[in-house]
Write a protein that holds these residues in place. Structure first.
Motif, short mmCIF file in Angstrom:
data_model
loop_
_atom_site.label_atom_id
_atom_site.label_comp_id
_atom_site.label_asym_id
_atom_site.label_seq_id
_atom_site.Cartn_x
_atom_site.Cartn_y
_atom_site.Cartn_z
N ILE A 44 0.85 -1.19 0.00
CA ILE A 44 0.00 0.00 0.00
C ILE A 44 0.89 1.25 0.00
CG2 ILE A 44 -1.75 1.31 1.27
CD1 ILE A 44 -2.76 -1.40 2.36
N VAL A 45 0.76 2.06 -1.04
CA VAL A 45 1.63 3.23 -1.22
C VAL A 45 1.48 4.21 -0.06
CG1 VAL A 45 2.08 5.22 -2.71
CG2 VAL A 45 1.68 2.97 -3.72
N ALA A 46 0.27 4.44 0.38
CA ALA A 46 0.00 5.42 1.44
C ALA A 46 0.67 5.06 2.76
CB ALA A 46 -1.50 5.60 1.63
N ASP A 47 1.03 3.81 2.95
CA ASP A 47 1.65 3.38 4.21
C ASP A 47 3.14 3.71 4.29
OD1 ASP A 47 -0.75 2.40 5.06
OD2 ASP A 47 -0.25 0.28 4.75
N HIS A 48 3.73 4.18 3.20
CA HIS A 48 5.16 4.48 3.18
C HIS A 48 5.40 5.97 3.43
CE1 HIS A 48 5.10 0.60 1.17
NE2 HIS A 48 6.37 0.52 1.47
N PRO A 49 6.43 6.29 4.21
CA PRO A 49 6.76 7.70 4.45
C PRO A 49 7.43 8.32 3.23
CG PRO A 49 8.37 6.30 5.50
CD PRO A 49 7.33 5.38 4.94
N GLY A 50 7.50 9.62 3.21
CA GLY A 50 8.22 10.34 2.16
C GLY A 50 7.39 10.54 0.91
N PRO A 51 8.00 11.18 -0.09
CA PRO A 51 7.29 11.51 -1.32
C PRO A 51 6.93 10.28 -2.15
CG PRO A 51 9.60 12.05 -1.54
CD PRO A 51 9.40 11.63 -0.12
N LYS A 52 5.87 10.40 -2.90
CA LYS A 52 5.35 9.33 -3.75
C LYS A 52 5.39 9.78 -5.21
CE LYS A 52 3.55 7.67 0.17
NZ LYS A 52 4.50 8.13 1.16
N ALA A 53 5.06 8.85 -6.11
CA ALA A 53 5.00 9.17 -7.53
C ALA A 53 3.86 8.40 -8.19
CB ALA A 53 6.32 8.84 -8.22
N GLN A 54 3.28 9.02 -9.19
CA GLN A 54 2.27 8.37 -10.03
C GLN A 54 2.66 8.58 -11.48
OE1 GLN A 54 -1.59 10.71 -10.40
NE2 GLN A 54 -0.92 11.37 -8.35
N LEU A 55 2.71 7.49 -12.23
CA LEU A 55 3.12 7.53 -13.62
C LEU A 55 1.92 7.16 -14.48
CD1 LEU A 55 6.36 6.13 -15.10
CD2 LEU A 55 4.18 5.42 -16.08
N HIS A 56 1.57 8.05 -15.41
CA HIS A 56 0.45 7.83 -16.31
C HIS A 56 0.98 7.34 -17.65
CE1 HIS A 56 -2.54 10.18 -13.83
NE2 HIS A 56 -1.39 10.48 -13.26
N ARG A 57 0.47 6.20 -18.11
CA ARG A 57 0.90 5.64 -19.40
C ARG A 57 0.10 6.27 -20.54
NH1 ARG A 57 3.45 0.12 -19.63
NH2 ARG A 57 3.96 -0.40 -17.50
N LYS A 58 0.75 6.41 -21.69
CA LYS A 58 0.10 6.93 -22.89
C LYS A 58 -0.85 5.91 -23.50
CE LYS A 58 4.07 9.56 -24.59
NZ LYS A 58 5.05 9.61 -25.67
N SER A 59 -0.39 4.66 -23.59
CA SER A 59 -1.08 3.66 -24.39
C SER A 59 -2.48 3.32 -23.89
CB SER A 59 -0.24 2.39 -24.48
OG SER A 59 -0.02 1.86 -23.19
N ASN A 60 -2.67 3.22 -22.60
CA ASN A 60 -3.97 2.78 -22.10
C ASN A 60 -4.50 3.61 -20.93
OD1 ASN A 60 -2.32 1.95 -20.06
ND2 ASN A 60 -2.61 -0.23 -20.36
N GLY A 61 -3.81 4.69 -20.61
CA GLY A 61 -4.26 5.55 -19.51
C GLY A 61 -4.04 4.96 -18.13
N GLU A 62 -3.37 3.82 -18.06
CA GLU A 62 -3.10 3.17 -16.78
C GLU A 62 -2.22 4.07 -15.91
OE1 GLU A 62 -1.19 -1.05 -15.24
OE2 GLU A 62 -0.60 -0.27 -17.20
N ILE A 63 -2.45 4.03 -14.61
CA ILE A 63 -1.62 4.78 -13.65
C ILE A 63 -0.84 3.78 -12.82
CG2 ILE A 63 -1.58 6.40 -11.72
CD1 ILE A 63 -4.29 7.45 -12.75
N LEU A 64 0.47 3.94 -12.81
CA LEU A 64 1.33 3.13 -11.97
C LEU A 64 1.73 3.98 -10.77
CD1 LEU A 64 3.69 1.61 -14.71
CD2 LEU A 64 1.48 0.76 -13.91
#
Length: 171
Positions: A44-64
């Motif tokens: 779970i990303v929210a459980d980690h301290p410090g800054p986060k990142a979200q990567l949006h893909r061109k091909s299918n709009g998926e967010i990593l």
């Protein structure tokens, strides 16, 4: 010959306008929720301290999602992956008060100022590339935590992939 010149110029302009250009609107940042897990770790990303990142893909709009900015940067350095990136948003740590709960402000990775080599670690316990929306905020962070300020394109690959205990800065 002079009479043909305007037609040649007009034809060239028409042909140039016929080329298809892919114009894709940049997707906006999404809110981080508790049901989002990290791309590499599955945690779970929210459980980690410090800054986060979200990567949006061109091909299918998926967010990593990534519990660490450094992980997102590493992803883009993997063969073939950077070509499918529409935009990366990172936590804007400007005005952060608690490393455990970073602000929910997002800034595009190419607009951020990063501090590398500071005494703060990522959610995974290694050195972090700490992003700020303003240069002044990055400078204040360096004063408090050390490190150096770089832009996204100047974060050294060896900093991103160095997992050793002496992860204190760029080579």
């Amino acid at each position: 010959m002079k009479a043909i010149l305007p037609f040649v110029i007009f034809g060239a302009i028409l042909l140039a306008g016929c080329r298809e250009q892919e114009i894709v609107a940049r997707p906006g940042p999404q809110d981080l929720t508790r049901d989002v897990s990290g791309f590499f770790c599955g945690m779970i990303v929210a459980d980690h301290p410090g800054p986060k990142a979200q990567l949006h893909r061109k091909s299918n709009g998926e967010i990593l999602w990534f519990p660490s900015v450094r992980d997102a940067i590493a992803f883009t350095l993997m063969p073939g992956e950077a070509r499918d990136v529409a935009v990366i948003y990172v936590s804007d740590m400007t005005g952060y008060a608690d490393w455990q709960s970073p602000p929910s402000n997002w800034v595009a990775v190419d607009s951020a100022h990063f501090v590398i080599g500071s005494d703060m670690t990522s959610g995974m316990g290694i050195g972090e590339a700490v992003p700020f929306g303003t240069l002044a905020a990055a400078q204040l962070f360096v004063t408090a935590h050390g490190g150096q300020i770089v832009d996204y394109k100047n974060i050294p690959d060896d900093y991103v992939f160095d997992l050793g205990p002496s992860d204190g800065g760029a080579s």
